[in-house]
Design an enzyme around this catalytic site. Structure first.
Site, PDB file in Angstrom:
ATOM      1  N   TYR A   1       0.551  -1.396   0.204  1.00 18.70           N
ATOM      2  CA  TYR A   1      -0.661   0.195   0.097  1.00 18.70           C
ATOM      3  C   TYR A   1       0.725   1.518  -0.011  1.00 18.70           C
ATOM      4  O   TYR A   1       1.008   2.376  -0.518  1.00 18.70           O
ATOM      5  CB  TYR A   1      -1.102   0.134   1.274  1.00 18.70           C
ATOM      6  CG  TYR A   1      -1.477   1.763   0.823  1.00 18.70           C
ATOM      7  CD1 TYR A   1      -2.313   1.728   0.800  1.00 18.70           C
ATOM      8  CD2 TYR A   1      -1.125   2.402   2.240  1.00 18.70           C
ATOM      9  CE1 TYR A   1      -3.101   2.645   0.913  1.00 18.70           C
ATOM     10  CE2 TYR A   1      -1.867   3.643   2.801  1.00 18.70           C
ATOM     11  CZ  TYR A   1      -3.159   4.297   1.854  1.00 18.70           C
ATOM     12  OH  TYR A   1      -3.184   4.697   1.689  1.00 18.70           O
TER      13      TYR A   1
ATOM     14  N   ASP B   1      -8.790  -3.024  -0.733  1.00 17.06           N
ATOM     15  CA  ASP B   1     -10.171  -1.924  -1.079  1.00 17.06           C
ATOM     16  C   ASP B   1      -9.303  -0.995  -2.332  1.00 17.06           C
ATOM     17  O   ASP B   1     -10.027  -0.566  -2.990  1.00 17.06           O
ATOM     18  CB  ASP B   1     -10.841  -1.324  -0.057  1.00 17.06           C
ATOM     19  CG  ASP B   1      -9.719  -0.607   0.798  1.00 17.06           C
ATOM     20  OD1 ASP B   1      -8.581  -1.522   1.764  1.00 17.06           O
ATOM     21  OD2 ASP B   1      -9.658   0.239   1.313  1.00 17.06           O
TER      22      ASP B   1
ATOM     23  N   LYS C   1     -11.439  -8.959   6.349  1.00 16.91           N
ATOM     24  CA  LYS C   1     -12.006  -7.930   6.219  1.00 16.91           C
ATOM     25  C   LYS C   1     -12.684  -6.832   5.102  1.00 16.91           C
ATOM     26  O   LYS C   1     -11.701  -7.043   3.707  1.00 16.91           O
ATOM     27  CB  LYS C   1     -10.754  -7.114   6.515  1.00 16.91           C
ATOM     28  CG  LYS C   1     -10.696  -5.016   6.183  1.00 16.91           C
ATOM     29  CD  LYS C   1     -11.264  -4.594   7.417  1.00 16.91           C
ATOM     30  CE  LYS C   1     -11.052  -2.965   7.440  1.00 16.91           C
ATOM     31  NZ  LYS C   1      -9.820  -2.436   7.712  1.00 16.91           N
TER      32      LYS C   1
END
Lengths: 526, 245
Positions: free
Chosen positions: A264, A299, A371
């Site tokens: 990320y 996400d 998640k």
């Protein structure tokens, strides 16, 4: 891994193939990681040995020590700190105070290696006892209140900028039914190469992650938990330039989850890839040792790219994250692999694709507390439509047995949540989760139906992508924009200057402790 | 034309409201909420739902009726562009009138880490089936991403000889976006760039009126697509070009 009969007819051999590809992708990066340390790994090490506090200018003690060490960081900062403790016959808190006042410990004559090791053993023993006590306390409460545990766990965010306001909102959310509270960090913190000290009341779009803020929120949630008879988990952000230090603080203050992704920072915060890969490994060892669940950030791939076309990038990243986490000694039950409900609501059968993707993740990662992230990209300000979208999201989450359910807010894209926004979100989720409590066991899917075909397609595309990444190498793949269509050069980004090749005499008793506790050498050798 | 909200009858003035008060839920709290709605200027108010959020906070849903009317003809608001062109029309327009590619630099500035807005306008893929500026053959688009300092944005604009700068502000608290946007304009003026650049701002808390007040050429809120921004840019640049002749 628990064998699960696939409702989507997912091919086991193909999943195994994807996992082997991920293994092959991670292996050469892991080799680099093993041979390197970073300035924040050294500061995290110092923190876990007792370094804390900040000088009058707000420079944290671990940073002061790291600058005193300079290039000697390549040999590990622990020696310098341990030597000072022995040589000056001080406890960590009193040495910290001297360092705050300006004492330079890097020039002290070295005591014998035996005495340094003796001191290290003593402090590591304290550390181990603290981590064990935290885990024990958490597990005791979780067992005591096991009947109250939600499934999936309801996760909300507070983000006022002021830790004392956060406390009020977090306690209200706990009362309404939240199982997990995340304190969002102030927007620029991920790019700070230090962790601020003390309680803070000013931040934008979030609150500074500091050890004192962790302590304040931990106490507030423990208080709420006793009232509600339900353990309330605390989350923060183990990402950015201080990943391992945040992990260290979280381990000491009994956080329960940490956002922590292997890539990320590289892709979405332009942090150097050598730095991030090395940092994520050490931070994950700490999280694993403290029994903290990580949440990965897949996400983000879908907010940047199209969720229908790029669904396979999520699965590819989940597999890579899984392998990196496994290499850090982390068991599957601590891997909250991420994904999200981000398909354009205008897409025909979009709901079926979301459902297929979530169920596929569940089946491929049976022991992982997945998640699941709510719609954000297509939340428009029409709060009524937003509430409807969140209801469908809640449905998919329950229907696929997700582990960690981040609630969507009807006011997403308008403002940070109002007290009532969070209430409406929790009430919606509790309603859906209860009214369809046993739905998952009741349904099967048409063989070769839309959902089965969708899952097969995404898995095939994932294998294709992983094969290509393996061919070019992970770092090359990132350089050429294969993830999230973002290109990051290997020598670019922030924080490269803080990466050091480990010297021959590198010494880090915390690392040795973590590796031993997590059986890492045995595992990677196996 | 005088207007009032329409519930189920012309001019009934019906409005729905929801809000939270810092008091415990009880009969007195509901009465307080009702009176509070009346204090807002509503003629009648009824609390249709009350729910305790915690020991000290209660959430209310209220319906109320208002006498207030508004003369719609006296409302002043100028859209950035009255009629939008498609992506193809924008490209044709640039080819016909400029004879070169137009350069646009965009960023989400300050501490804001959210790229969703600037990406929706600039990225190849665009948003909701509306291609972004990177896809426009006659536009050279540079998306600098998020957390870009104002200085860097302007330096880049100078370096690539930008025709227009797009600034996105998504997450904002305590009106920090206003301060940040004002700073950018002041900086552009100080560096003598303001006259050479179109400066455009976008974000959920932004509209054209606010943008103008802050000294920008235009502002775009939620629901904006790349072609909206592109239309404004080409038309405005064309106006400048022709008025300069």
């Amino acid at each position: 891994m628990t064998p699960v009969k696939s409702k989507l007819g997912i091919s086991r051999p193909k999943v195994d193939r994807a996992r082997r590809l991920a293994e092959g992708i991670v292996a050469p990066v892991q080799e680099f990681i093993e041979g390197h340390t970073t300035v924040t790994i050294e500061r995290a090490t110092l923190r876990l040995l007792g370094a804390d506090g900040a000088n009058a200018d707000g420079v944290p003690v671990p940073n002061i020590i790291a600058s005193q060490c300079g290039q000697r960081l390549a040999a590990g900062a622990a020696t310098v700190y341990l030597n000072a403790l022995v040589k000056l016959e001080k406890t960590a808190p009193s040495l910290n105070r001297e360092i705050e006042k300006g004492l330079d410990i890097s020039g002290l004559p070295l005591v014998s290696p035996e005495r340094i090791r003796e001191k290290a053993a003593e402090l590591v023993k304290d550390l181990d006892a603290r981590l064990a006590a935290n885990t024990e306390r958490r597990n005791a409460r979780l067992t005591q209140w096991a009947d109250k545990a939600g499934s999936p766990l309801i996760y909300v965010i507070v983000a006022t900028g002021n830790i004392y306001e956060d406390v009020k909102q977090a306690q209200a959310a706990a009362r309404q039914g939240a199982d997990i509270v995340a304190v969002i960090r102030t927007t620029a913190q991920s790019l700070l190469d230090y962790v601020p000290f003390g309680p803070t009341t000013e931040g934008f779009g979030g609150t500074y992650a500091t050890q004192e803020n962790f302590r304040i929120m931990r106490a507030a949630l423990d208080e709420a938990a006793e009232k509600e008879g339900r353990y309330i988990r605390l989350v923060n952000y183990c990402s950015g330039l201080c990943m391992p230090e945040i992990a260290a603080m979280g381990a000491l203050e009994r956080l329960d989850m940490m956002l922590n992704d292997s890539m990320y920072g590289i892709l979405f915060r332009d942090i150097n890839m050598y730095r991030t890969f090395t940092d994520q490994h050490f931070s994950r060892m700490i999280n694993a040792a403290a029994d903290i669940i990580i949440n990965t950030g897949e996400d983000n791939y879908l907010t940047t790219s199209d969720a229908v076309e790029k669904a396979h990038t999520v699965l590819a990243s989940q597999l890579i994250n899984e392998k990196f986490a496994f290499n850090a000694g982390m068991p599957a039950r601590l891997m909250g692999l991420g994904h999200a409900f981000e398909i354009n609501p205008g897409v025909k059968n979009g709901f079926l694709y979301e459902y297929a993707q979530a169920l596929m993740a569940r089946e491929i990662f049976p022991d992982h507390p997945l998640k699941y992230m709510p719609p954000t990209k297509f939340m428009t300000g029409d709060i009524f439509k937003g509430l409807a979208m969140n209801t469908l999201f809640n449905f998919v989450s329950k229907a696929t047995g997700q582990g960690i359910h981040l609630l969507g807010m009807l006011t997403e894209a308008i403002h940070t949540p109002y007290l009532q926004d969070r209430h409406l979100a929790i009430a919606n989720a509790l309603y859906v989760h209860n009214t369809m409590a046993d739905f998952m066991g009741e349904v099967e899917f048409k063989k070769d139906g839309i959902m089965a075909r969708r899952a097969a397609q995404v898995l095939d595309e994932t294998i294709e992508m992983l094969a290509e990444v393996k061919r070019s190498g992970l770092m090359n793949a990132i350089e050429t924009g294969m993830f999230a269509e973002i290109k990051r050069p290997r020598d670019g980004g922030k924080g490269l200057e803080g990466v050091y090749e480990k010297a021959q005499e590198y010494y880090n008793p915390v690392e040795s402790y973590l590796k031993k506790k997590l059986n890492i050498d045995e595992k990677t050798a196996a | 034309m005088f207007i009032k909200p329409y519930g189920d009858t012309s001019d009934d003035g019906a409005v729905q409201l929801s809000f939270t008060l810092p008091i415990a839920d009880c009969g007195k709290a509901r009465e307080a909420a009702r009176i509070y709605v009346q204090k807002l200027g509503f003629k009648t108010a009824s609390i249709v739902h009350a729910q305790a959020l915690s020991e000290n906070f209660t959430f209310f849903v209220a319906y109320a009726k208002t006498d207030a009317t508004l003369d719609y003809d006296k409302v002043e608001y100028a859209e950035a562009v009255a009629k939008y062109m498609t992506m193809d029309a924008v490209n044709e327009f640039i080819k016909t009138h400029f004879n070169r590619k137009l350069v646009i630099v965009g960023a989400c500035t300050g501490t804001d880490a959210h790229t969703v807005g600037i990406d929706a306008i600039m990225n190849m893929k665009g948003y909701d089936h509306h291609f972004g500026l990177e896809r426009y053959p006659m536009i050279e688009a540079y998306n600098m991403g998020s957390q870009v300092p104002n200085e860097r944005l302007l330096a880049r604009a100078k370096e690539v000889k930008a025709d227009a700068v797009l600034v996105s502000q998504i997450v904002t608290q305590k009106d920090v976006h206003l301060k940040n946007l004002t700073e950018l304009i002041e900086l552009a003026e100080a560096e003598g760039l303001r006259g050479k650049l179109l400066m455009i701002v976008g974000g959920p808390r932004v509209d054209n009126k606010l943008a103008k007040e802050l000294g920008y050429d235009a502002g775009f809120g939620t629901g904006t697509f790349a072609e909206h921004v592109a239309t404004f840019v080409v038309k405005k640049l064309y106006d400048r070009l022709t008025s300069g002749k």
